[in-house]
Design an enzyme around this catalytic site. Sequence first.
Site, PDB file in Angstrom:
ATOM      1  N   PHE A 133     -16.714  45.509  14.361  1.00  0.00           N
ATOM      2  CA  PHE A 133     -17.982  45.404  15.256  1.00  0.00           C
ATOM      3  C   PHE A 133     -19.003  45.133  14.482  1.00  0.00           C
ATOM      4  O   PHE A 133     -19.611  45.409  13.333  1.00  0.00           O
ATOM      5  CB  PHE A 133     -18.410  46.996  15.614  1.00  0.00           C
ATOM      6  N   ASP A 220     -20.569  43.311   5.952  1.00  0.00           N
ATOM      7  CA  ASP A 220     -21.182  44.063   6.895  1.00  0.00           C
ATOM      8  C   ASP A 220     -21.269  45.743   6.927  1.00  0.00           C
ATOM      9  O   ASP A 220     -20.521  46.451   7.016  1.00  0.00           O
ATOM     10  CB  ASP A 220     -20.740  43.904   8.412  1.00  0.00           C
ATOM     11  N   LYS A 247     -29.433  50.164  10.511  1.00  0.00           N
ATOM     12  CA  LYS A 247     -29.295  51.819  10.985  1.00  0.00           C
ATOM     13  C   LYS A 247     -30.129  52.532  10.150  1.00  0.00           C
ATOM     14  O   LYS A 247     -31.292  52.816  10.323  1.00  0.00           O
ATOM     15  CB  LYS A 247     -27.597  51.917  10.862  1.00  0.00           C
TER      16      LYS A 247
HETATM   17  C1  LIG Z   1     -24.368  49.293  14.481  1.00  0.00           C
HETATM   18  C2  LIG Z   1     -23.544  48.017  13.958  1.00  0.00           C
HETATM   19  C3  LIG Z   1     -23.857  46.684  14.102  1.00  0.00           C
HETATM   20  C4  LIG Z   1     -25.072  46.479  15.189  1.00  0.00           C
HETATM   21  O1  LIG Z   1     -26.235  46.937  15.049  1.00  0.00           O
HETATM   22  P1  LIG Z   1     -27.354  46.900  15.995  1.00  0.00           P
HETATM   23  O2  LIG Z   1     -28.564  47.633  15.343  1.00  0.00           O
HETATM   24  O3  LIG Z   1     -26.885  48.004  17.151  1.00  0.00           O
HETATM   25  O4  LIG Z   1     -27.650  45.442  16.392  1.00  0.00           O
HETATM   26  C5  LIG Z   1     -23.356  45.723  13.491  1.00  0.00           C
HETATM   27  N1  LIG Z   1     -22.457  46.122  12.418  1.00  0.00           N
HETATM   28  C6  LIG Z   1     -21.880  47.392  12.312  1.00  0.00           C
HETATM   29  C7  LIG Z   1     -20.722  47.633  11.210  1.00  0.00           C
HETATM   30  C8  LIG Z   1     -22.469  48.511  12.932  1.00  0.00           C
HETATM   31  O5  LIG Z   1     -22.055  49.666  12.688  1.00  0.00           O
END
Ligand SMILES: *Cc1c(COP(=O)(O)O)cnc(C)c1O
Length: 408
Positions: A133, A220, A247
């Site tokens: 994701f 990521d 986050k």
């Molecule tokens: C939450 C998340 C995202 C997206 O972040 P947003 O602040 O919701 O745009 C991307 N990559 C990972 C691994 C995530 O957990």
Amino acid sequence: MAEADCHSPLVNSYSRLPVTFNRGEGARLWDTENNEYLDALGGIAVCALGHAHPAITEAITQQAQTLLHTSNLFGIENQENLAAKLCELSTMDAVFFCNSGAEANEAAIKISRLFARSKDISSPKVITFDGSFHGRTMATLSATGNTKVHDGFAPLVDGFIHLPYNDLAAIEAVAGKHDDIVAVMVEPILGEGGVVVPDDNYLAGIRQICDKNNWLFIADEIQTGVGRTGQWYASQHLKPDVITSAKALGNGIPIGACLTRGVAATLIQPGHHGTTFGGNPFATRVGLTVLQTMEAENLPARAHSGGERLKNKLTEALHNRPEILDIRGAGMMIGIELDLDCSRLVSIGLEHKVVFNVAAGNVLRMLPPYNLSDDEIDEIARRVADSINELCHDNQAQTTANGSQPKP
Ligand SMILES: *Cc1c(COP(=O)(O)O)cnc(C)c1O
């Protein structure tokens, strides 16, 4: 119900639970009925210092009384200070600030396109993985390895090759076939994909393949970063070219960061990329306070030891449940994989006054604050085990009534 939905002033983008929190302190939340809960979700990996942390409250208050925003047309001291701290802790070279995880990944993807141009590759590809994701913007949803996230949004952004996760041979195989690959973008642990921890050598193997082929290694770490797995960034020992973060970096104040190294730190030049809010004095003051507080309180180490305690307590409480397929994770990122339909599990948890969520359909996911006390950890484990036991009992009762096998 349908009637009420018609009149809601909100776009129907979330199927929300019937609980509204209006107060928090540390790992505790209170709802509008004044019921108290233990928060093992932390607003989805965001509130790593817990709610209403005094240092964060003070930073927010002081900065609000001083200066909120001036734009990136001018120097911003807090932004430079946060960038320096991030580079020190992560050993990266330079930072681009934005406002969310998806935006941090957008910056990373744009860096990969500029990298391609520097190599005269006109139709570049980035390898990403099934179950990953990366966000909800057009490029990041296209990068995401989940057709549910793609559905309804064709045409997707071109230039992503999706491969199975935790499979180095699959990457080696396409490396021989395509000469327009420029980067691999990977989560050190799949978050939304169900807290999937790859083999020990997997990330190091990706680093090696990237080095051999002159590709960028993009980690990521939007969910795994900022101390959650026990290190500041789970992949930093491998010296990624790009690490994306968001986050927990703001403990609830929106902020994202794209951390870069070496050539990846030199590609963005004036005019290539930008954002009005990104890195403003307010968000970066809070980000800096988050990192300083974590450093002063040694919280990445606590995320590790607390996470081990939580996993052990859960294993103890649930070891003789055949419905438990796995209890896994690193630090304060823990998943319990169940051989059951978990669609009711979050509601059952709320009845037991513990907050968690379910990822990938059957993985109970916990992303609690790092500074939980031992007592809070033990209580979370008890309530989570009680919730799972209740789901299992209900499922068994249903199965007996139907005279059929439970549906996983
Ligand atoms: C939450 C998340 C995202 C997206 O972040 P947003 O602040 O919701 O745009 C991307 N990559 C990972 C691994 C995530 O957990």
